[in-house]
Motif scaffolding. Structure first.
Motif, PDB file in Angstrom:
ATOM      1  N   SER A   1       0.809  -1.210  -0.083  1.00 61.03           N
ATOM      2  CA  SER A   1       0.123   0.068   0.093  1.00 61.03           C
ATOM      3  C   SER A   1       0.897   1.327   0.292  1.00 61.03           C
ATOM      4  CB  SER A   1      -1.052   0.046   1.318  1.00 61.03           C
ATOM      5  OG  SER A   1      -1.643  -1.191   1.456  1.00 61.03           O
TER       6      SER A   1
ATOM      7  N   HIS B   1      -0.538  -2.256  -7.119  1.00 60.73           N
ATOM      8  CA  HIS B   1      -1.356  -2.258  -5.705  1.00 60.73           C
ATOM      9  C   HIS B   1      -2.949  -2.246  -6.193  1.00 60.73           C
ATOM     10  CE1 HIS B   1      -3.164   1.036  -2.666  1.00 60.73           C
ATOM     11  NE2 HIS B   1      -2.946  -0.238  -2.049  1.00 60.73           N
ATOM     12  N   PRO B   2      -3.529  -2.984  -5.489  1.00 56.88           N
ATOM     13  CA  PRO B   2      -4.832  -3.295  -5.775  1.00 56.88           C
ATOM     14  C   PRO B   2      -5.641  -2.470  -4.655  1.00 56.88           C
ATOM     15  CG  PRO B   2      -4.230  -5.157  -4.366  1.00 56.88           C
ATOM     16  CD  PRO B   2      -2.945  -4.231  -4.321  1.00 56.88           C
ATOM     17  N   PHE B   3      -7.035  -2.634  -4.907  1.00 59.17           N
ATOM     18  CA  PHE B   3      -8.095  -2.098  -3.976  1.00 59.17           C
ATOM     19  C   PHE B   3      -9.051  -3.148  -3.720  1.00 59.17           C
ATOM     20  CE2 PHE B   3      -5.845   0.928  -5.850  1.00 59.17           C
ATOM     21  CZ  PHE B   3      -5.687   2.141  -4.840  1.00 59.17           C
ATOM     22  N   ASN B   4      -9.433  -3.201  -2.275  1.00 59.99           N
ATOM     23  CA  ASN B   4     -10.214  -4.527  -1.786  1.00 59.99           C
ATOM     24  C   ASN B   4     -11.637  -4.104  -2.107  1.00 59.99           C
ATOM     25  OD1 ASN B   4     -10.603  -6.769  -0.424  1.00 59.99           O
ATOM     26  ND2 ASN B   4     -10.895  -5.364   1.674  1.00 59.99           N
TER      27      ASN B   4
ATOM     28  N   ASP C   1      -3.688   6.048  -2.123  1.00 60.05           N
ATOM     29  CA  ASP C   1      -3.697   6.139  -0.647  1.00 60.05           C
ATOM     30  C   ASP C   1      -3.289   7.167  -0.191  1.00 60.05           C
ATOM     31  OD1 ASP C   1      -4.566   3.291  -0.434  1.00 60.05           O
ATOM     32  OD2 ASP C   1      -2.646   2.449   0.004  1.00 60.05           O
TER      33      ASP C   1
ATOM     34  N   LEU D   1      -6.808   8.555   0.466  1.00 58.74           N
ATOM     35  CA  LEU D   1      -7.375   7.789   1.610  1.00 58.74           C
ATOM     36  C   LEU D   1      -6.824   8.119   2.968  1.00 58.74           C
ATOM     37  CD1 LEU D   1      -7.746   4.255  -0.013  1.00 58.74           C
ATOM     38  CD2 LEU D   1      -9.360   6.066   0.187  1.00 58.74           C
TER      39      LEU D   1
HETATM   40  C1  LIG Z   1      -5.825   0.888   4.116  1.00 61.77           C
HETATM   41  N1  LIG Z   1      -5.099   0.558   2.912  1.00 61.77           N
HETATM   42  C2  LIG Z   1      -3.772   1.476   2.949  1.00 61.77           C
HETATM   43  C3  LIG Z   1      -4.366  -0.568   3.123  1.00 61.77           C
HETATM   44  C4  LIG Z   1      -5.933   0.535   1.903  1.00 61.77           C
HETATM   45  C5  LIG Z   1      -5.189   0.272   0.620  1.00 61.77           C
HETATM   46  O1  LIG Z   1      -4.254  -0.068   0.258  1.00 61.77           O
HETATM   47  C6  LIG Z   1      -6.570   0.373  -0.606  1.00 61.77           C
HETATM   48  C7  LIG Z   1      -7.821   0.006  -0.392  1.00 61.77           C
HETATM   49  O2  LIG Z   1      -8.136  -0.797  -0.796  1.00 61.77           O
HETATM   50  O3  LIG Z   1      -8.368   0.829   0.393  1.00 61.77           O
END
Ligand SMILES: C[N+](C)(C)CC(=O)CC(=O)[O-]
Ligand SMILES: NC(=O)C1=CN([C@@H]2O[C@H](COP(=O)(O)OP(=O)(O)OC[C@H]3O[C@@H](n4cnc5c(N)ncnc54)[C@H](O)[C@@H]3O)[C@@H](O)[C@H]2O)C=CC1
Length: 487
Positions: free
Chosen positions: A114, A135-138, A186, A189
């Motif tokens: 991340s 880097h993927p997203f959930n 990120d 976020l």
């Molecule tokens: C909270 N996180 C930093 C692990 C989030 C991510 O890396 C991506 C996501 O899926 O939100």
């Protein structure tokens, strides 16, 4: 069949495993956690009910999943290795050493990190150029974005190959050419999270109120236009410059806490965890995942209908899969009912009874009719030239249930195809199970006069070919039936 290795099969590794498997790759998992197989099984079950139905054509047959206790065995000979171990640089570097000692030098080694920069991950590696950030997203099996972060160590050929593979998985690789801690998404976020933590700590809002503030407004907006296009529209006719003139100065007012992070005292952690329990503790995590997936599928399919944002990515993926999906007039065995639809039942086709809802049977049969029209030559070009078919009557029989994710297919028998008349009998199956039949009577029309008329000679000829080939088929049981008057 291509093979991927998933190193670390937790929340993210499980999502990657599902994404690869459901797009036809074999997957080998290495994770020392004895619970990994059970956890991945649960993620996969969620993915099976949600991902295949995003496509309007069938995904390739699912790949084979295997679990390995030896990392070298897991990575040997695979084309892609996805590392998703915990976010600790020392651990990731140690894992890369073991991977690179055993894997094919041509394999792509993507990290789900991340926040670490690829140059940090390449430090001291046997072959630095083999490692990239992906880097993927959930949930990884539904969300298309992959931040592909590279360094000059990565060759242009390898970067292109990585992009091609991700596109083949239905993903959207966003190439982050200049590495930075936490990549692009990120960083946002984190900024939003920091603000939210302050709002809770300062007693301004609860976790629930913050979530409402996001999901009732700007959260929905961001899913379709992002930040800048949204603000451009918000600037009115004067556009972006006006928006900046109006709201730019606020950035120096105390609207945000900016970079300060509240200290994670036990009191703050308990406050947030307690509020979160009160807000959502009545659902298990798996239930919340299913609620999330239902919502995401509905929103993404709405974007698909607009061919916009993530929906446009889905349409491109469908277009890449389509040529292999359905036969045409020359490749079909015309002596049998013709395959006119093959897909998975989307989550948003199911209802309060937990199965495919009745209106969607009509949609599926209508799609099968559209495909039959294409097969006989009534395609987009023909329709643009002024001829088409209108449906005059339909009769559907519901014979068995279909559930979200079920792979269904429709086979179509032509009962009559002569002059302006086209009479079709569709059978919908899941495997060998007959789920429903749909009978349709259509009339060829002129789109100018809106009146029935004869089709083109090419369509007449195609119908004659099918009629001759299907002449030996028995008249279907159920054809011509209607709802009987109760005795
Ligand atoms: C909270 N996180 C930093 C692990 C989030 C991510 O890396 C991506 C996501 O899926 O939100
Ligand atoms: N959870 C999230 O929302 C997101 C996480 N990520 C990134 O994905 C990576 C993994 O995160 P999660 O899946 O959330 O963590 P997780 O804790 O759910 O899973 C990590 C897995 O790695 C396994 N593991 C530990 N040591 C290992 C080793 N030496 N070899 C193989 N497996 C090992 C663990 O047993 C565990 O199953 C991190 O780099 C994280 O930053 C990226 C996007 C979103």
């Amino acid at each position: 069949m291509t093979t991927a290795a998933i190193i670390g099969g937790g929340v993210i590794g499980g999502g990657w495993a599902a994404r690869f498997l459901l797009n036809g790759w074999d997957v080998r998992v290495f994770d020392p956690d004895p619970e990994a197989e059970r956890k991945i099984g649960e993620v996969l079950a969620n993915a099976r009910r949600s991902l295949p139905g995003l496509s309007d054509v069938p995904l390739p047959p699912e790949g084979k999943l295997s679990f390995h206790t030896d990392l070298a065995e897991a990575v040997k000979g695979v084309a892609w290795i996805q590392e998703s171990v915990p976010e600790r640089l020392d651990l990731k570097l140690k894992v890369y050493r073991s991977i690179q000692e055993a894997c094919d030098p041509q394999a792509i080694l993507g990290s789900s990190t991340s926040g670490f920069k690829p140059s940090e991950l390449q430090e001291g590696a046997l072959r630095p150029g083999q490692i990239v950030v992906t880097h993927p997203f959930n949930p990884v099996y539904l969300l298309p974005l992959i931040e592909l972060v590279t360094t000059p160590e990565n060759s242009p050929e390898m970067i292109e190959r990585a992009k091609e593979i991700m596109r083949g998985l239905g993903q959207f690789p966003l190439h982050v050419r200049k590495e930075i801690d936490a990549h692009i998404a990120d960083r946002f976020l984190e900024a939003v999270w920091r603000e939210a933590l302050w709002l809770v700590k300062d007693g301004i809002a609860t976790t629930e109120e913050i979530d409402e503030a996001i999901r009732m407004g700007f959260g929905i907006r961001w899913a379709q236009m992002g930040l800048f296009e949204t603000y451009r529209v918000a600037g009115g006719e004067a556009g972006m410059k006006h928006f900046m003139a109006q709201f730019g100065p606020c950035l120096s007012w105390p609207w945000t806490k900016l970079m300060d992070v509240p200290e994670f005292t036990d009191e703050l952690v308990d406050l947030i965890a307690g509020q979160s329990d009160a807000q959502s503790g009545h659902h298990t995590i798996r239930e919340l995942e299913r609620i999330r997936d239902n919502n995401l599928v509905g929103m993404m399919r709405a974007l698909k209908a607009q061919n916009w944002g993530a929906g446009a990515v889905l349409n491109r993926h469908d277009a890449a899969l389509k040529p292999k999906a359905l036969p045409d007039l020359d490749s079909a065995d015309l002596s049998q009912p013709i395959l006119t639809l093959s897909r998975a039942v989307p989550l948003d086709w199911t209802d309060y009874n937990g199965h495919m809802t009745e209106s969607k049977y009509l949609e599926a049969f209508a799609n099968a009719t559209d495909r039959f029209m294409e097969i006989i030559g009534c395609d987009a070009d023909y329709i643009a030239s002024g001829g088409s078919y209108f449906t005059a009557e339909t009769h559907i029989r519901h014979l068995d249930e279909a559930h979200a994710g079920a792979r269904i297919r429709v086979e179509t028998q032509m009962l009559l195809g002569q002059g302006k008349k086209l009479h079709l009998f569709h059978r919908m199956y899941e495997g060998d199970k007959l789920l429903a039949t749909g009978e349709s009577f259509l009339l060829h029309v002129s789109l100018e006069t809106r009146k029935p008329c004869a089709p083109s000679p090419k369509i007449e000829a195609a119908m004659a070919r099918i009629a001759e080939a299907q002449a030996g088929l028995p008249y279907p049981e159920g054809a011509g039936s209607a709802i009987r008057k109760p005795a």
